[in-house]
Scaffold this active site. Structure first.
Site, PDB file in Angstrom:
ATOM      1  N   ASP A 107      -1.522   6.844   9.009  1.00  0.00           N
ATOM      2  CA  ASP A 107      -2.913   6.553   9.351  1.00  0.00           C
ATOM      3  C   ASP A 107      -3.684   7.863   9.512  1.00  0.00           C
ATOM      4  O   ASP A 107      -3.092   8.915   9.792  1.00  0.00           O
ATOM      5  CB  ASP A 107      -2.979   5.779  10.670  1.00  0.00           C
ATOM      6  CG  ASP A 107      -2.306   4.420  10.556  1.00  0.00           C
ATOM      7  OD1 ASP A 107      -2.190   3.895   9.434  1.00  0.00           O
ATOM      8  OD2 ASP A 107      -1.894   3.894  11.609  1.00  0.00           O
TER       9      ASP A 107
HETATM   10  N1  URA Z   1       2.892   3.188  12.015  1.00  0.00           N
HETATM   11  C1  URA Z   1       1.572   3.176  12.312  1.00  0.00           C
HETATM   12  O1  URA Z   1       1.095   2.290  13.008  1.00  0.00           O
HETATM   13  N2  URA Z   1       0.810   4.151  11.806  1.00  0.00           N
HETATM   14  C2  URA Z   1       1.290   5.177  11.062  1.00  0.00           C
HETATM   15  O2  URA Z   1       0.542   6.071  10.653  1.00  0.00           O
HETATM   16  C3  URA Z   1       2.658   5.174  10.771  1.00  0.00           C
HETATM   17  C4  URA Z   1       3.452   4.160  11.257  1.00  0.00           C
END
Ligand code: URA
Length: 244
Positions: A107
């Site tokens: 993310d």
């Molecule tokens: N899980 C998440 O919620 N976000 C990420 O960036 C990676 C794994």
């Protein structure tokens, strides 16, 4: 063994633009091959072991490129980002030109280890849910970490849109509001959704490892946030990601 190639094609294969652009680089005396300034874009060069110098920077020839990036917050893993700059903007332009892509996604607000490569087959294999590459995160939570949270994450939580509960393959408390958690599936926003389903909330997420590749260790030691490093193929073989 890769057969000798005209210099303009060699430059093009490494991401230094079209053949026309590569020719122009040579004609402008901006390229050296193994330390000697090149003047003939058609000169045949053996790729293996060759070092191209472009505008004073050395770039050893690579059939494929493998990189580890310590991703900062505020960059998107997408090639066409919506709200932030792309993670690719942290790399030299010729890496992007030769097709380097992130392996899976983090993310925009997640920090930590991101692998990138222009080896499409390996990217596909490592990112595939079927491969189950374990990914380890340090999670900072809004509410205190307690036994109930650790037990729920370890035994499995049912996420909206999933038919089976998802469990962390390893989870342990690190501090009052931090825990370390390893998952093997790679579903969309998986860690945030699992922690939410277990009654807490992720405030910050940092990936420290993917399989045997761990930030701060071995070839990934001293990799400050925002910086990248090439991973030698021998290291990928040690991690079990490339055949021998
Ligand atoms: N899980 C998440 O919620 N976000 C990420 O960036 C990676 C794994």
């Amino acid at each position: 063994m890769n057969k000798p190639l005209p210099l303009e094609r060699l430059l093009q294969s490494q991401g230094f633009g079209s053949r026309k652009a590569a020719r122009a680089l040579v004609q402008q005396a901006r390229v050296a091959v193994n330390g000697v300034t090149a003047c003939d874009p058609d000169a045949r060069i053996s790729p293996e072991g060759c070092v191209l110098t472009v505008d004073g920077a050395d770039w050893p020839w690579r059939a494929q490129l493998y990189l580890a990036l310590h991703k900062p917050a505020g960059v998107e893993c997408s090639r066409s980002p919506q709200h932030h700059v792309s993670v690719l903007s942290l790399l030299p332009a010729h890496f992007i030109e030769r097709g380097v892509q992130p392996v899976g996604r983090l993310d925009a607000d997640t920090t930590g280890l991101l692998l990138l490569t222009d080896n499409g087959a390996l990217n596909h294999t490592l990112a595939s849910p079927r491969r189950h590459v374990p990914k380890t995160y340090v999670v900072t939570t809004k509410h205190a970490v307690d036994d109930a949270l650790i037990t729920a994450l370890a035994s499995g939580v049912l996420l909206h849109d999933e038919t089976e509960p998802l469990a962390a393959s390893d989870v342990r408390p690190l501090g009052s509001h931090t825990l370390e958690m390893t998952i093997s599936q790679g579903k969309y926003h998986q860690v945030k959704r699992m922690v939410a389903a277990a009654g807490n909330r992720v405030e910050a997420l940092h990936r420290i490892a993917m399989g045997a590749a761990r930030l701060g260790e071995g070839v990934l030691a001293d990799l400050p946030e925002g910086s990248w490093r090439e991973i030698p193929e021998a290291q990928l073989r040690t991690w079990g990601w490339l055949g021998h």
